[in-house]
Motif scaffolding. Structure first.
Motif, PDB file in Angstrom:
ATOM      1  N   THR A  74      -4.363  18.848 -23.229  1.00  0.00           N
ATOM      2  CA  THR A  74      -4.984  19.687 -22.206  1.00  0.00           C
ATOM      3  C   THR A  74      -5.041  21.130 -22.675  1.00  0.00           C
ATOM      4  OG1 THR A  74      -2.911  20.183 -21.038  1.00  0.00           O
ATOM      5  CG2 THR A  74      -4.084  18.186 -20.406  1.00  0.00           C
ATOM      6  N   LEU A  75      -6.116  21.795 -22.281  1.00  0.00           N
ATOM      7  CA  LEU A  75      -6.286  23.227 -22.520  1.00  0.00           C
ATOM      8  C   LEU A  75      -6.646  23.834 -21.169  1.00  0.00           C
ATOM      9  CD1 LEU A  75      -8.479  23.031 -25.757  1.00  0.00           C
ATOM     10  CD2 LEU A  75      -6.016  23.472 -25.623  1.00  0.00           C
ATOM     11  N   GLY A  76      -5.666  24.445 -20.510  1.00  0.00           N
ATOM     12  CA  GLY A  76      -5.898  24.893 -19.151  1.00  0.00           C
ATOM     13  C   GLY A  76      -6.231  23.696 -18.282  1.00  0.00           C
ATOM     14  N   PRO A  77      -7.332  23.741 -17.522  1.00  0.00           N
ATOM     15  CA  PRO A  77      -7.694  22.627 -16.635  1.00  0.00           C
ATOM     16  C   PRO A  77      -8.511  21.540 -17.332  1.00  0.00           C
ATOM     17  CG  PRO A  77      -9.231  24.415 -16.303  1.00  0.00           C
ATOM     18  CD  PRO A  77      -8.230  24.900 -17.328  1.00  0.00           C
ATOM     19  N   HIS A  78      -8.652  21.632 -18.653  1.00  0.00           N
ATOM     20  CA  HIS A  78      -9.500  20.703 -19.399  1.00  0.00           C
ATOM     21  C   HIS A  78      -8.665  19.622 -20.096  1.00  0.00           C
ATOM     22  CE1 HIS A  78     -12.178  24.092 -18.783  1.00  0.00           C
ATOM     23  NE2 HIS A  78     -11.442  24.852 -19.587  1.00  0.00           N
ATOM     24  N   LEU A  79      -9.044  18.374 -19.911  1.00  0.00           N
ATOM     25  CA  LEU A  79      -8.410  17.243 -20.589  1.00  0.00           C
ATOM     26  C   LEU A  79      -9.383  16.730 -21.648  1.00  0.00           C
ATOM     27  CD1 LEU A  79      -6.243  15.054 -20.947  1.00  0.00           C
ATOM     28  CD2 LEU A  79      -7.249  13.839 -18.992  1.00  0.00           C
ATOM     29  N   ILE A  80      -8.971  16.796 -22.913  1.00  0.00           N
ATOM     30  CA  ILE A  80      -9.897  16.563 -24.026  1.00  0.00           C
ATOM     31  C   ILE A  80      -9.261  15.650 -25.066  1.00  0.00           C
ATOM     32  CG2 ILE A  80     -11.254  17.678 -25.854  1.00  0.00           C
ATOM     33  CD1 ILE A  80     -11.111  20.273 -24.216  1.00  0.00           C
ATOM     34  N   SER A  81     -10.071  14.791 -25.671  1.00  0.00           N
ATOM     35  CA  SER A  81      -9.648  13.997 -26.826  1.00  0.00           C
ATOM     36  C   SER A  81     -10.446  14.408 -28.050  1.00  0.00           C
ATOM     37  CB  SER A  81      -9.861  12.498 -26.573  1.00  0.00           C
ATOM     38  OG  SER A  81      -8.874  11.967 -25.722  1.00  0.00           O
ATOM     39  N   TYR A  91     -14.968  14.519 -33.768  1.00  0.00           N
ATOM     40  CA  TYR A  91     -15.732  14.384 -32.531  1.00  0.00           C
ATOM     41  C   TYR A  91     -14.810  14.676 -31.347  1.00  0.00           C
ATOM     42  CZ  TYR A  91     -19.783  12.323 -34.890  1.00  0.00           C
ATOM     43  OH  TYR A  91     -20.886  12.131 -35.684  1.00  0.00           O
ATOM     44  N   TYR A  92     -15.399  15.091 -30.237  1.00  0.00           N
ATOM     45  CA  TYR A  92     -14.596  15.398 -29.058  1.00  0.00           C
ATOM     46  C   TYR A  92     -15.178  14.717 -27.819  1.00  0.00           C
ATOM     47  CZ  TYR A  92     -18.118  18.743 -27.362  1.00  0.00           C
ATOM     48  OH  TYR A  92     -19.278  19.324 -26.886  1.00  0.00           O
ATOM     49  N   HIS A  93     -14.294  14.469 -26.861  1.00  0.00           N
ATOM     50  CA  HIS A  93     -14.709  13.916 -25.572  1.00  0.00           C
ATOM     51  C   HIS A  93     -13.950  14.639 -24.473  1.00  0.00           C
ATOM     52  CE1 HIS A  93     -15.571  11.372 -22.197  1.00  0.00           C
ATOM     53  NE2 HIS A  93     -14.317  11.019 -22.082  1.00  0.00           N
ATOM     54  N   ILE A  94     -14.670  15.114 -23.474  1.00  0.00           N
ATOM     55  CA  ILE A  94     -14.065  15.810 -22.338  1.00  0.00           C
ATOM     56  C   ILE A  94     -13.838  14.797 -21.220  1.00  0.00           C
ATOM     57  CG2 ILE A  94     -14.341  17.658 -20.638  1.00  0.00           C
ATOM     58  CD1 ILE A  94     -16.268  18.995 -22.671  1.00  0.00           C
ATOM     59  N   HIS A  95     -12.581  14.467 -20.970  1.00  0.00           N
ATOM     60  CA  HIS A  95     -12.254  13.500 -19.920  1.00  0.00           C
ATOM     61  C   HIS A  95     -12.364  14.122 -18.528  1.00  0.00           C
ATOM     62  CE1 HIS A  95     -10.569  10.497 -22.744  1.00  0.00           C
ATOM     63  NE2 HIS A  95     -10.078  11.546 -23.386  1.00  0.00           N
ATOM     64  N   ASP A 100     -17.897  21.673 -18.522  1.00  0.00           N
ATOM     65  CA  ASP A 100     -17.925  21.171 -19.894  1.00  0.00           C
ATOM     66  C   ASP A 100     -18.123  22.301 -20.903  1.00  0.00           C
ATOM     67  OD1 ASP A 100     -17.597  18.704 -18.826  1.00  0.00           O
ATOM     68  OD2 ASP A 100     -19.459  17.838 -19.606  1.00  0.00           O
ATOM     69  N   SER A 101     -18.951  23.283 -20.569  1.00  0.00           N
ATOM     70  CA  SER A 101     -19.177  24.386 -21.502  1.00  0.00           C
ATOM     71  C   SER A 101     -17.911  25.215 -21.679  1.00  0.00           C
ATOM     72  CB  SER A 101     -20.329  25.273 -21.016  1.00  0.00           C
ATOM     73  OG  SER A 101     -20.037  25.842 -19.748  1.00  0.00           O
ATOM     74  N   ALA A 102     -17.174  25.422 -20.592  1.00  0.00           N
ATOM     75  CA  ALA A 102     -15.908  26.157 -20.681  1.00  0.00           C
ATOM     76  C   ALA A 102     -14.881  25.360 -21.475  1.00  0.00           C
ATOM     77  CB  ALA A 102     -15.374  26.462 -19.282  1.00  0.00           C
ATOM     78  N   ALA A 103     -14.899  24.035 -21.320  1.00  0.00           N
ATOM     79  CA  ALA A 103     -13.969  23.174 -22.056  1.00  0.00           C
ATOM     80  C   ALA A 103     -14.228  23.257 -23.552  1.00  0.00           C
ATOM     81  CB  ALA A 103     -14.093  21.733 -21.572  1.00  0.00           C
ATOM     82  N   LYS A 104     -15.504  23.178 -23.949  1.00  0.00           N
ATOM     83  CA  LYS A 104     -15.812  23.257 -25.373  1.00  0.00           C
ATOM     84  C   LYS A 104     -15.454  24.631 -25.943  1.00  0.00           C
ATOM     85  CE  LYS A 104     -19.303  22.505 -28.915  1.00  0.00           C
ATOM     86  NZ  LYS A 104     -20.716  22.168 -29.225  1.00  0.00           N
ATOM     87  N   SER A 105     -15.726  25.672 -25.179  1.00  0.00           N
ATOM     88  CA  SER A 105     -15.382  27.021 -25.617  1.00  0.00           C
ATOM     89  C   SER A 105     -13.879  27.165 -25.819  1.00  0.00           C
ATOM     90  CB  SER A 105     -15.872  28.044 -24.595  1.00  0.00           C
ATOM     91  OG  SER A 105     -15.507  29.355 -24.974  1.00  0.00           O
ATOM     92  N   ALA A 106     -13.099  26.624 -24.872  1.00  0.00           N
ATOM     93  CA  ALA A 106     -11.636  26.673 -24.981  1.00  0.00           C
ATOM     94  C   ALA A 106     -11.163  25.879 -26.193  1.00  0.00           C
ATOM     95  CB  ALA A 106     -10.999  26.128 -23.706  1.00  0.00           C
ATOM     96  N   LEU A 107     -11.811  24.748 -26.464  1.00  0.00           N
ATOM     97  CA  LEU A 107     -11.433  23.912 -27.601  1.00  0.00           C
ATOM     98  C   LEU A 107     -11.692  24.622 -28.924  1.00  0.00           C
ATOM     99  CD1 LEU A 107     -10.506  21.193 -28.760  1.00  0.00           C
ATOM    100  CD2 LEU A 107     -12.882  20.393 -28.539  1.00  0.00           C
TER     101      LEU A 107
END
Length: 357
Positions: A74-81, A91-95, A100-107
């Motif tokens: 997890t990165l903040g409120p984002h759950l990512i594999s 490759y990445y997947h946002i669970h 989604d754009s904020a999740a990718k930016s955080a990643l």
């Protein structure tokens, strides 16, 4: 950075960690709202990011291996594999994420993608034949850019500890945060805020098996809570300071010494030439950088000398070079090296001894 002791060898003799109820109980309906797997390329080659050489090597203890060559966190409120495809690309997947754009930016920020490993390692290899040889086998060992609060709490748990036990402690703390979902049997939570951590008592942490580290965690949380503007903002501001200033500031917190401070500085505060010196890094230094100190006892003064030697050798990104050299010494990673492999310096040393005999 942490003990290389077998994390399973003594676990049965230690108190078990009994987690407190999470702040937000798992909701079965939440599981159904997790997005079905849809993997997207991250445009990072395996030479720029190797997941097995980055996540389970002591920088962070929050990411879980959820499948072969796949890690989830997890990165903040984002759950990512993240996972490696057959071509080696990442490759990445946002669970789960509010955006989604904020999740990718955080990643991308978390992975420090603005720094090119190829350029760094080319520079290191040109001046160090040993590094050049190891780089053939440890491509993609990247330094992460973690949230400073998370990084600080994790390394408070790492004091005189092994990977297995550190992970259990970090899981306990993480479980106090908001539940985000489950992936392959692992439950994931947003890391708790300082306000949430302030609600946990030293007694509760001791009952959970944290031992003397319990008072360091509660004391540090209290100290951060009293910072003008808030502890999270204060920690983030250390990214703008010179390395020694950042380390001195961190060392004012309970339980934070020079080594833990250097870990936090390197892995979360953009202090790329920070060198966390422990007995393992000391052995690397005396074997390859400061052989004249072999057999000496590690002291605070010699810790500074080791850090200076790494910076003198590798420059402003010395912490990245030291990270690879450290990873190459881990028992779990040495298996990557061919059984008949030895470094050029070791070969030359053997030849010298042969001639002297």
């Amino acid at each position: 950075m942490y003990s290389l002791n077998n994390p399973l060898s003594k676990m049965s003799k230690r108190p078990k960690l009994t987690p407190l109820p999470p702040s937000t109980p798992p909701n079965p309906q939440t599981l159904h709202r997790l997005k079905p797997p849809k993997w997207a390329p991250l445009n990072l080659s395996q030479s720029e990011l190797s997941l097995p050489l980055t996540f389970p090597t002591g920088q962070t203890f929050r990411w879980k291996q959820t499948a072969p060559l796949q890690y989830t966190g997890t990165l903040g409120p984002h759950l990512i594999s993240l996972k490696h495809h057959q071509d080696g690309g990442v490759y990445y997947h946002i669970h789960h994420s509010p955006s989604d754009s904020a999740a990718k930016s955080a990643l991308l920020d978390f992975l420090n993608v603005r720094i090119s490993l190829a350029e760094l390692w080319g520079t290191f290899s040109s001046s160090d034949s040993r590094f050049a040889e190891l780089a053939k086998y440890f491509a993609g060992a990247r330094v992460l850019r973690q949230d400073p609060v998370e990084c600080l709490v994790q390394f408070l748990c790492s004091s005189n500890n092994n990977i297995g036990r550190i992970t259990k402690m970090v899981d306990f703390v993480s479980g106090l945060g908001t539940y985000l979902g489950e992936v392959e049997g692992f439950e994931f939570h947003e890391f708790p805020s300082l306000e949430r951590l302030a609600m946990v008592t030293e007694v509760e942490l001791r009952k959970a098996g944290f031992g003397y580290r319990a008072k360091y965690i509660t004391g540090t949380v209290d100290a951060l809570q009293s910072k003008p503007g808030g502890g999270a903002e204060w920690l983030m501001s250390l990214r703008k300071l010179e390395l020694q200033e950042a380390i001195d500031a961190l060392c004012t917190l309970p339980g934070v010494g020079p080594k833990v401070a250097a870990c936090i500085a390197l892995f979360s505060l953009d202090q790329h030439h920070a060198i966390p010196v422990d007995t393992h890094v000391w052995k690397i230094a005396t074997r390859y950088l400061l052989p004249e100190l072999a057999g000496a006892r590690l002291t605070p003064k010699l810790c500074s000398r080791v850090a200076e030697a790494f910076v003198s050798k590798y420059g402003e990104y010395a912490g990245w070079a030291q990270t690879l050299l450290f990873i190459a010494e881990l028992p779990s990673q040495k298996a990557i090296l061919p059984s008949n492999s030895c470094t050029i310096k070791e070969k030359n040393s053997a030849k010298r001894k042969s001639r002297e005999a």
